[in-house]
Design an enzyme around this catalytic site. Sequence first.
Site, PDB file in Angstrom:
ATOM      1  N   ASP A  15       1.856   5.053   9.221  1.00  0.00           N
ATOM      2  CA  ASP A  15       3.509   4.545   9.228  1.00  0.00           C
ATOM      3  C   ASP A  15       4.246   4.307   8.500  1.00  0.00           C
ATOM      4  O   ASP A  15       4.136   4.598   6.706  1.00  0.00           O
ATOM      5  CB  ASP A  15       3.177   3.090  10.331  1.00  0.00           C
TER       6      ASP A  15
ATOM      7  N   HIS B  78      11.654  -0.830   7.349  1.00  0.00           N
ATOM      8  CA  HIS B  78      12.189   0.486   7.917  1.00  0.00           C
ATOM      9  C   HIS B  78      13.486   1.196   6.701  1.00  0.00           C
ATOM     10  O   HIS B  78      13.919   1.911   5.939  1.00  0.00           O
ATOM     11  CB  HIS B  78      12.486   1.177   8.941  1.00  0.00           C
TER      12      HIS B  78
ATOM     13  N   LEU C 238      -3.369  -6.998   4.356  1.00  0.00           N
ATOM     14  CA  LEU C 238      -4.412  -7.095   5.881  1.00  0.00           C
ATOM     15  C   LEU C 238      -4.437  -9.330   5.296  1.00  0.00           C
ATOM     16  O   LEU C 238      -4.133  -9.492   6.996  1.00  0.00           O
ATOM     17  CB  LEU C 238      -5.450  -6.330   5.207  1.00  0.00           C
TER      18      LEU C 238
ATOM     19  N   GLY D  57      -0.836  -0.794   0.473  1.00  0.00           N
ATOM     20  CA  GLY D  57      -0.048  -0.619   1.932  1.00  0.00           C
ATOM     21  C   GLY D  57       0.032  -2.321   2.261  1.00  0.00           C
ATOM     22  O   GLY D  57       0.217  -3.259   1.384  1.00  0.00           O
TER      23      GLY D  57
HETATM   24  C1  LHQ Z   1      -6.224  -5.907  -0.398  1.00  0.00           C
HETATM   25  C2  LHQ Z   1      -5.736  -4.936   0.023  1.00  0.00           C
HETATM   26  C3  LHQ Z   1      -4.397  -5.011   1.631  1.00  0.00           C
HETATM   27  C4  LHQ Z   1      -5.020  -7.188   0.725  1.00  0.00           C
HETATM   28  C5  LHQ Z   1      -7.001  -4.687  -1.256  1.00  0.00           C
HETATM   29  N1  LHQ Z   1      -4.459  -6.430   1.380  1.00  0.00           N
HETATM   30  N2  LHQ Z   1      -5.491  -6.652  -0.367  1.00  0.00           N
HETATM   31  C6  LHQ Z   1       1.648  -2.166   8.000  1.00  0.00           C
HETATM   32  C7  LHQ Z   1       2.494  -3.547   9.004  1.00  0.00           C
HETATM   33  C8  LHQ Z   1       1.489  -3.038  10.055  1.00  0.00           C
HETATM   34  C9  LHQ Z   1       0.459  -3.783  10.903  1.00  0.00           C
HETATM   35  C10 LHQ Z   1      -0.543  -2.680   9.346  1.00  0.00           C
HETATM   36  O1  LHQ Z   1      -0.485  -1.680   8.936  1.00  0.00           O
HETATM   37  C11 LHQ Z   1       0.396  -1.279   7.962  1.00  0.00           C
HETATM   38  C12 LHQ Z   1      -0.153  -0.052   7.568  1.00  0.00           C
HETATM   39  C13 LHQ Z   1      -0.490  -0.486   5.791  1.00  0.00           C
HETATM   40  O2  LHQ Z   1      -0.080  -0.314   4.951  1.00  0.00           O
HETATM   41  S1  LHQ Z   1      -2.380  -0.875   6.624  1.00  0.00           S
HETATM   42  C14 LHQ Z   1      -2.941  -1.134   4.608  1.00  0.00           C
HETATM   43  C15 LHQ Z   1      -3.368   0.391   4.757  1.00  0.00           C
HETATM   44  N3  LHQ Z   1      -4.757  -0.099   2.968  1.00  0.00           N
HETATM   45  C16 LHQ Z   1      -5.913  -0.068   3.522  1.00  0.00           C
HETATM   46  O3  LHQ Z   1      -6.439  -0.272   4.123  1.00  0.00           O
HETATM   47  C17 LHQ Z   1      -6.037  -0.176   1.866  1.00  0.00           C
HETATM   48  C18 LHQ Z   1      -7.135  -1.232   1.539  1.00  0.00           C
HETATM   49  N4  LHQ Z   1      -8.009  -1.475   0.324  1.00  0.00           N
HETATM   50  C19 LHQ Z   1      -8.858  -0.673   0.051  1.00  0.00           C
HETATM   51  O4  LHQ Z   1      -8.990   0.917   0.979  1.00  0.00           O
HETATM   52  C20 LHQ Z   1      -9.483  -0.580  -1.119  1.00  0.00           C
HETATM   53  O5  LHQ Z   1      -8.387  -1.610  -1.959  1.00  0.00           O
HETATM   54  C21 LHQ Z   1      -8.656   0.799  -2.697  1.00  0.00           C
HETATM   55  C22 LHQ Z   1      -9.828   1.882  -2.140  1.00  0.00           C
HETATM   56  C23 LHQ Z   1      -7.533   1.059  -2.212  1.00  0.00           C
HETATM   57  C24 LHQ Z   1      -9.003   0.679  -3.896  1.00  0.00           C
HETATM   58  O6  LHQ Z   1     -10.474  -0.157  -4.037  1.00  0.00           O
HETATM   59  P1  LHQ Z   1     -10.934  -0.528  -5.318  1.00  0.00           P
HETATM   60  O7  LHQ Z   1     -10.345   0.470  -5.975  1.00  0.00           O
HETATM   61  O8  LHQ Z   1     -12.144  -0.148  -5.211  1.00  0.00           O
HETATM   62  O9  LHQ Z   1     -10.652  -1.467  -4.911  1.00  0.00           O
HETATM   63  P2  LHQ Z   1     -11.184  -3.071  -4.126  1.00  0.00           P
HETATM   64  O10 LHQ Z   1     -10.797  -2.955  -2.968  1.00  0.00           O
HETATM   65  O11 LHQ Z   1     -12.007  -4.220  -4.722  1.00  0.00           O
HETATM   66  O12 LHQ Z   1      -9.514  -4.484  -3.826  1.00  0.00           O
HETATM   67  C25 LHQ Z   1      -9.078  -5.015  -4.906  1.00  0.00           C
HETATM   68  C26 LHQ Z   1      -8.680  -6.306  -4.710  1.00  0.00           C
HETATM   69  O13 LHQ Z   1      -7.751  -6.332  -4.059  1.00  0.00           O
HETATM   70  C27 LHQ Z   1      -9.465  -7.326  -3.597  1.00  0.00           C
HETATM   71  O14 LHQ Z   1      -9.289  -8.174  -3.558  1.00  0.00           O
HETATM   72  P3  LHQ Z   1     -10.495  -9.440  -4.365  1.00  0.00           P
HETATM   73  O15 LHQ Z   1     -10.578 -11.030  -4.031  1.00  0.00           O
HETATM   74  O16 LHQ Z   1     -12.074  -8.918  -3.592  1.00  0.00           O
HETATM   75  O17 LHQ Z   1     -11.016  -8.863  -5.923  1.00  0.00           O
HETATM   76  C28 LHQ Z   1      -9.008  -6.253  -2.638  1.00  0.00           C
HETATM   77  O18 LHQ Z   1      -9.163  -6.871  -1.620  1.00  0.00           O
HETATM   78  C29 LHQ Z   1      -7.361  -6.211  -3.025  1.00  0.00           C
HETATM   79  N5  LHQ Z   1      -6.622  -5.650  -1.879  1.00  0.00           N
HETATM   80  N6  LHQ Z   1      -6.456  -3.708  -0.600  1.00  0.00           N
HETATM   81  N7  LHQ Z   1      -4.585  -3.783   1.782  1.00  0.00           N
END
Ligand code: LHQ
Length: 256
Positions: A138, A83, A64, A61
């Site tokens: 969204d 969109h 962030l 997504g």
């Molecule tokens: C990330 C992200 C991420 C940046 C992982 N961004 N770096 C749209 C438009 C306007 C306003 C706001 O909203 C939206 C809609 C959206 O899409 S809001 C975003 C919704 N997505 C999330 O909340 C997902 C966030 N991520 C997670 O919960 C986890 O990463 C999952 C469960 C997907 C995967 O977990 P793991 O396999 O344990 O991986 P990780 O968390 O260690 O992620 C690997 C890397 O990717 C890590 O970076 P790092 O430097 O620590 O290795 C994360 O920070 C990065 N990452 N998602 N959305």
Amino acid sequence: MTSVLTRRAGAVLEITLNRPEVLNAIDEGVQAGLHDALEEAADPAIRAVVLTGAGRGFCVGQDLQEFHAGGRDVAEHLRTRYHRNVLAIRKLEKPVLAVVNGPAAGAGLSLALVCDLRIASDEAVFVPGFIGIGLVPDAGGTWFAERVLGAARAFEWLTSGRRLTAAEALQWGLVSEVVPAAELAARTAALADELASSPTRAVWETKRLLDHAARSKLSDQLEREAETQAQLVRTRDFAEGLAAFGEKRPPRFTGS
Ligand code: LHQ
């Protein structure tokens, strides 16, 4: 590094989101790259599209980090970036297969749902994500989840934010197939080839009719089906389908 890669294999266009270090989180580069890739996919020589992610993620997504730093108008950001790509996939006159190779979260989950069909690696997980940060789904997330899962299950899932395994996603009908990670590339190639050899126009018209179906009156939908069928009986693929049936051989569709 290019944020979105495209590769042609015969009549298949493979689109790969390419920010593996952040599980292909969507930033400006991904939005623009996906837009260009979907324009390339409109080429009539392309008869099936595959959408997948590089590395161990599908797409998590909105980036962030980028969003946090941006402080921009969210509605405008969604309108102008998300969109147009969602609508481009729905308007694409050919099937789009999401190959969910790893985590699909937030708008990345929406993106998978926007596609016409989904297969997943057994290592994929499906995470609504939005509710965990106090947001609603969204980029079409509510529209497609309701259609794929039904309102009750969609509400329960999207408001709990529960992480779904690939096996659960299969059981729910969110994906049509789960494949061991090591076999995903081969299965993708076979399925994409199959889609690209289909009567493309009839596949497209089926996609279009189904998009209309849920909100149509039965009488309107019957009429839409009848008009579409009247066009399809004039195609070469219909002639080929009939000839192949008569000759007891597999049809060779050309998409014309
Ligand atoms: C990330 C992200 C991420 C940046 C992982 N961004 N770096 C749209 C438009 C306007 C306003 C706001 O909203 C939206 C809609 C959206 O899409 S809001 C975003 C919704 N997505 C999330 O909340 C997902 C966030 N991520 C997670 O919960 C986890 O990463 C999952 C469960 C997907 C995967 O977990 P793991 O396999 O344990 O991986 P990780 O968390 O260690 O992620 C690997 C890397 O990717 C890590 O970076 P790092 O430097 O620590 O290795 C994360 O920070 C990065 N990452 N998602 N959305």
